[in-house]
Motif scaffolding. Structure first.
Motif, PDB file in Angstrom:
ATOM      1  N   LYS A 128     120.002  66.182 140.260  1.00  0.00           N
ATOM      2  CA  LYS A 128     120.639  64.965 140.637  1.00  0.00           C
ATOM      3  C   LYS A 128     121.920  64.596 139.661  1.00  0.00           C
ATOM      4  O   LYS A 128     121.587  64.530 138.687  1.00  0.00           O
ATOM      5  CB  LYS A 128     119.774  63.878 140.830  1.00  0.00           C
ATOM      6  CG  LYS A 128     120.377  62.607 141.460  1.00  0.00           C
ATOM      7  CD  LYS A 128     119.287  61.505 141.478  1.00  0.00           C
ATOM      8  CE  LYS A 128     119.681  60.218 142.022  1.00  0.00           C
ATOM      9  NZ  LYS A 128     118.793  59.082 142.321  1.00  0.00           N
ATOM     10  N   ASN A 130     124.319  61.955 138.342  1.00  0.00           N
ATOM     11  CA  ASN A 130     124.552  60.567 138.624  1.00  0.00           C
ATOM     12  C   ASN A 130     125.799  60.115 137.795  1.00  0.00           C
ATOM     13  O   ASN A 130     125.839  60.348 136.631  1.00  0.00           O
ATOM     14  CB  ASN A 130     123.260  59.824 138.168  1.00  0.00           C
ATOM     15  CG  ASN A 130     123.350  58.382 138.416  1.00  0.00           C
ATOM     16  OD1 ASN A 130     124.232  57.921 139.211  1.00  0.00           O
ATOM     17  ND2 ASN A 130     122.636  57.459 137.774  1.00  0.00           N
ATOM     18  N   SER A 136     125.518  58.818 142.990  1.00  0.00           N
ATOM     19  CA  SER A 136     125.044  59.872 142.825  1.00  0.00           C
ATOM     20  C   SER A 136     124.883  61.238 143.793  1.00  0.00           C
ATOM     21  O   SER A 136     124.850  60.749 145.009  1.00  0.00           O
ATOM     22  CB  SER A 136     123.629  59.763 142.263  1.00  0.00           C
ATOM     23  OG  SER A 136     122.791  59.065 143.440  1.00  0.00           O
TER      24      SER A 136
END
Length: 178
Positions: A128, A130, A136
């Motif tokens: 992920k 961000n 994100s």
């Protein structure tokens, strides 16, 4: 002698016709029937050209659109507002970044490619990404499901897949809703 006279008559007739056409166009211009754009229009992008064409089309249609807009339901008005979204292409983003960073377009293009490449690599790897204040990026899994072929109505199996997704940060959402 006769051929010279005929050619002179033809030439004078052509000049007379040109003069008549010129006078008619001049009178039409004075009456306001012909619009002449005296200012040159310089476009830096296809988006600006398209926006100018839309504005010209809206001015030409004038009251017809106003009548249709009064009759149109609220859902159609919202759809029309969404259709007027201006599209910013990659080259325009590069030019904007180059202007803000005061660097060359090739440097800005390299920076943009590096950022997008890093995000892509990490999202594809299942991470992920961000970016505080922006949002994100992450990989989202879609489960297998049943669907229908619209032409035949036959039920088909749609296999599971992964799709990249973006979630806007609260600060970004707040800016968008101001």
């Amino acid at each position: 002698m006769i051929s010279r006279t005929c050619s002179r008559i033809r030439a004078s007739l052509i000049l007379a016709l040109c003069a008549i056409v010129l006078v008619q166009e001049t009178h039409a211009f004075v009456r306001g029937n012909i619009h002449v754009n005296t200012q040159p229009i310089l476009f830096t992008s296809r988006t600006q050209l398209a926006a100018t064409k839309k504005k010209a089309g809206k001015k030409a249609e004038g009251s017809k659109k106003a009548e249709v807009a009064k009759k149109a339901p609220a859902a159609k008005k919202k759809a029309a507002e969404k259709a007027d979204v201006e599209i910013m292409r990659k080259s325009e983003v590069i030019a904007s970044v180059a202007g803000k960073l005061q660097c060359t377009k090739s440097d800005a293009e390299a920076a943009l490619a590096a950022v997008l490449g890093t995000i892509t690599e990490n999202v594809v790897a299942g991470k992920k990404v961000n970016i505080a204040g922006f949002g994100s990026f992450q990989l989202r899994a879609r489960a297998a499901r049943k669907g229908r072929n619209p032409q035949t109505g036959e039920e088909i199996d749609i296999k599971a897949s992964n799709s990249p997704g973006f979630t806007a940060a609260k600060a970004f959402k707040d800016l968008a809703n101001e």
